[in-house]
Enzyme design. Structure first.
Site, PDB file in Angstrom:
ATOM      1  N   LYS A 110     -68.778  80.410 -23.105  1.00 40.21           N
ATOM      2  CA  LYS A 110     -69.011  79.642 -21.880  1.00 40.21           C
ATOM      3  C   LYS A 110     -69.895  80.442 -20.916  1.00 40.21           C
ATOM      4  CE  LYS A 110     -66.651  77.517 -17.994  1.00 40.21           C
ATOM      5  NZ  LYS A 110     -65.410  77.057 -17.383  1.00 40.21           N
ATOM      6  N   GLU A 156     -67.063  91.222 -25.969  1.00 43.39           N
ATOM      7  CA  GLU A 156     -66.834  91.172 -27.413  1.00 43.39           C
ATOM      8  C   GLU A 156     -67.869  90.278 -28.093  1.00 43.39           C
ATOM      9  OE1 GLU A 156     -64.620  90.687 -25.036  1.00 43.39           O
ATOM     10  OE2 GLU A 156     -62.577  91.276 -25.627  1.00 43.39           O
ATOM     11  N   GLY A 178     -62.487  77.265 -20.685  1.00 43.03           N
ATOM     12  CA  GLY A 178     -62.641  77.797 -22.040  1.00 43.03           C
ATOM     13  C   GLY A 178     -61.593  77.283 -23.004  1.00 43.03           C
ATOM     14  N   ARG A 179     -60.324  77.295 -22.588  1.00 42.19           N
ATOM     15  CA  ARG A 179     -59.250  76.897 -23.515  1.00 42.19           C
ATOM     16  C   ARG A 179     -59.143  75.387 -23.673  1.00 42.19           C
ATOM     17  NH1 ARG A 179     -57.779  79.530 -19.057  1.00 42.19           N
ATOM     18  NH2 ARG A 179     -56.469  78.537 -17.494  1.00 42.19           N
ATOM     19  N   GLU A 183     -52.232  81.273 -20.986  1.00 46.00           N
ATOM     20  CA  GLU A 183     -53.330  81.570 -20.053  1.00 46.00           C
ATOM     21  C   GLU A 183     -53.336  80.551 -18.915  1.00 46.00           C
ATOM     22  OE1 GLU A 183     -57.186  83.644 -21.347  1.00 46.00           O
ATOM     23  OE2 GLU A 183     -57.906  81.643 -20.890  1.00 46.00           O
ATOM     24  N   HIS A 239     -38.321  82.742 -43.540  1.00 48.61           N
ATOM     25  CA  HIS A 239     -38.051  83.978 -44.278  1.00 48.61           C
ATOM     26  C   HIS A 239     -38.468  85.195 -43.480  1.00 48.61           C
ATOM     27  CE1 HIS A 239     -36.968  81.623 -47.817  1.00 48.61           C
ATOM     28  NE2 HIS A 239     -37.898  80.788 -47.379  1.00 48.61           N
ATOM     29  N   LYS A 241     -60.229  94.020 -18.375  1.00 46.06           N
ATOM     30  CA  LYS A 241     -61.657  94.035 -18.723  1.00 46.06           C
ATOM     31  C   LYS A 241     -62.384  95.067 -17.870  1.00 46.06           C
ATOM     32  CE  LYS A 241     -62.235  89.074 -19.707  1.00 46.06           C
ATOM     33  NZ  LYS A 241     -62.897  87.858 -19.281  1.00 46.06           N
TER      34      LYS A 241
END
Ligand code: F6P
Length: 556
Positions: free
Chosen positions: A216, A222, A276-277, A362, A393, A521
């Site tokens: 965005k 990253e 973003g999400r 978030e 399990h 950050k």
């Protein structure tokens, strides 16, 4: 957009107070007693949208608690918030932005607009125009008109992005292609950890790989590091000139995209009113369309829109996002259960919990209200999950017998996308059994009788029996649907998006900002120079300083 249920004259404090009284009743956690008292409970505590049913009867909510939860929603003006959200108002107050992701899946007739500092813009129309550009691009890739620099067809798409620019497209692409394969094979590079790209570089042939840089902001550390690494990988193999042919950008930041060297015709945009999400419906979903096909992408959007309409128009009593949100509020705020487990009994939804972790945590992992005052109530629970039956399990031991109660959302499709009915029936038997076991439990007396019947000595029975007791009365929701097709997946995603919106409105927080990710950050930016060989270690707490020094010593 008003709810047909009459608004009860309850204040927010009054509503919380009433809920606290109901939760303090001696039998408030006895779900089994609720079933015993009401043979119709499963019907009375279920609701549907199309083929998608939510059964929340296995939660400790009775009619009085439900009515009090509706009062809470009314007192918190959830209806007003919903109206402001869909009107494109700046509900993301700390960033002064609308949260108009619904426009991305809207029809032109919906005519959604979004508030900007400078006025309003026609969100539905802008989204439709960008969608048309995406559709044309996808068609040209699929037809082979757009090819790699050597003339080979694209067989693979690599999406480089993180957070919302990764989790949504990754989860949806996998869900829609893992069984039948895709038109292109989709790959995802999110982690700045070089091992992630090293693994992908081994699998991929640059000549046949289309690279999408999804960000965005187009500034995320990253993503930009990874994008530069992949650009070098393409250039090394195919030459600098190939980069333009192999790259496209999905972003709101046209300037940064141009500076990276991706042309305007290869940039697919969206606006600031898409968080973003919440962006899988936007050009950030291009990898989904390339992998699963344009029709599937459109069906996903249609499912999202169907849930929007349901959220807008269904009364509280049958409104899935409202019900899911209120059940969650009851659990975290009134029962004090601070975790939430999501178990999709569907391998295709392997990444669904990871997707929900960002969406829920978030959005609502916050402690102050919109006016900056502390929230008096616990907010978003910690969310985790795995596909069933694998989870049974591993951590389900704790969910069944651990010292804390962890509510579960189970998800199940009635009809699988494979031809082994025996496998699907085994899967279904397990999900129903898990929910039933959590509810029913097993008393000490039942365990004793069972063991004695098997011929164990009384001494042995007394020694072992306590370990085999299940308290039961552990809550779960069940989301049951016909098939996990693209449309249903769109409904499920939008269901949880609106659940988050309702909970955020009740807690009074900004569900659309994410200041909590910033501090780390900034500190990482400050630490990076300290890691250079010979560089002095800057001012840190003594633990961090010692760890940095040790890290450097280990590398020397
Ligand atoms: O660090 C959190 C975050 O800002 C998320 O909200 C977002 O989805 C992600 O980073 C990626 O951001 P971008 O799409 O701008 O690269």
């Amino acid at each position: 957009m008003t709810d047909p249920i009459a608004h009860a004259p309850v204040t927010l404090d009054g509503a919380w107070q009433r809920l606290a009284e109901l939760a303090a009743r001696p039998a408030a956690r006895d779900i089994r007693a609720l079933f015993a008292a009401n043979p119709q409970r499963a019907v009375h505590f279920s609701a549907s949208c199309g083929d998608l049913t939510l059964d929340y009867s296995k939660t400790p909510i009775d009619a009085a608690a439900r009515e009090a939860l509706f009062d809470l929603a009314r007192a918190a003006d959830v209806v007003g918030f919903r109206a402001r959200l869909f009107a494109g108002e700046a509900v993301n107050a700390t960033e002064g932005r609308a949260a108009m992701h619904m426009a991305l899946r809207s029809l032109p007739a919906d005519g959604y607009t979004a508030m900007l500092p400078s006025g309003r813009e026609p969100a539905s129309q802008i989204a439709a125009e960008e969608r048309a550009r995406m559709a044309a691009f996808v068609a040209r890739v699929h037809s082979g008109e757009l090819r790699g620099a050597t003339g080979e067809r694209f067989t693979d798409v690599l999406n480089i992005g993180i957070g919302g620019s990764d989790l949504g497209p990754r989860m949806v692409s996998e869900a829609l292609t893992v069984v039948r394969g895709g038109k292109l094979n989709a790959h995802f590079l999110s982690n700045v950890d070089g091992h992630a790209f090293a693994t992908l570089a081994r699998e991929l042939d640059p000549a046949r790989t289309l690279v999408l840089v999804a960000s965005k902001t187009f500034t995320t550390l990253e993503t930009m590091l990874n994008a530069r690494a992949v650009r070098a990988w393409v250039a090394d193999s195919l030459g600098d000139a190939a980069v333009g042919t192999h790259f496209a950008a999905l972003s709101t930041n046209a300037k940064a995209v141009a500076a990276f060297g991706i042309g305007e015709e290869r940039m697919f945009g969206f606006r600031d009113w898409v968080g973003g999400r919440y962006s899988v419906w936007s050009s950030i979903g291009l990898s989904v369309a390339l992998a699963a096909g344009w029709e599937a992408f459109e069906a996903l959007l249609a499912g999202g829109r169907e849930m929007d309409q349901h959220f807008l128009h269904a009364p509280f009593a049958s409104n899935l996002p409202v019900l899911l949100a209120l059940v969650g509020i009851w659990h975290v705020d009134l029962m004090g259960w601070r975790s939430q487990c999501v178990l999709a009994y569907d391998q295709r939804l392997r990444r669904f919990p990871a997707y929900l972790q960002q969406l829920e945590m978030e959005s609502n992992g916050k402690s102050v209200r919109l006016d900056g005052t502390p929230i008096a109530h616990p907010t978003c629970p910690a969310l985790f999950g795995e596909p069933g039956t694998d989870a049974q399990h591993s951590f389900m031991q704790l969910v069944h017998q651990g010292s804390q109660v962890i509510p579960v959302d189970f998800l199940l499709a009635a009809v699988p996308d494979h031809d082994r009915p025996e496998a699907h029936l085994a899967l279904a038997a397990n999900v129903f059994a898990q929910a039933e076991a959590l509810l029913r439990g097993k008393t000490l007396e039942e365990v004793r009788q069972e063991m004695l019947a098997k011929g164990l000595s009384s001494a042995e029975v007394e020694r072992i029996a306590p370990h085999r007791v299940f308290t039961g009365n552990r809550p779960s929701n069940m989301l049951l649907f016909r098939q996990l097709d693209a449309r249903t997946l769109g409904m499920l995603i939008a269901l949880y998006e609106h659940k988050v919106a309702v909970q955020g409105a009740i807690w009074g927080i900004d569900s659309y900002d994410q200041w909590g990710v910033e501090l780390g950050k900034v500190l990482a930016g400050g630490i990076l120079p300290d890691l250079q060989p010979g560089a002095p270690v800057g001012r840190h707490d003594s633990s961090t300083a010692a760890l940095i020094a040790r890290f450097k010593a280990l590398r020397s």
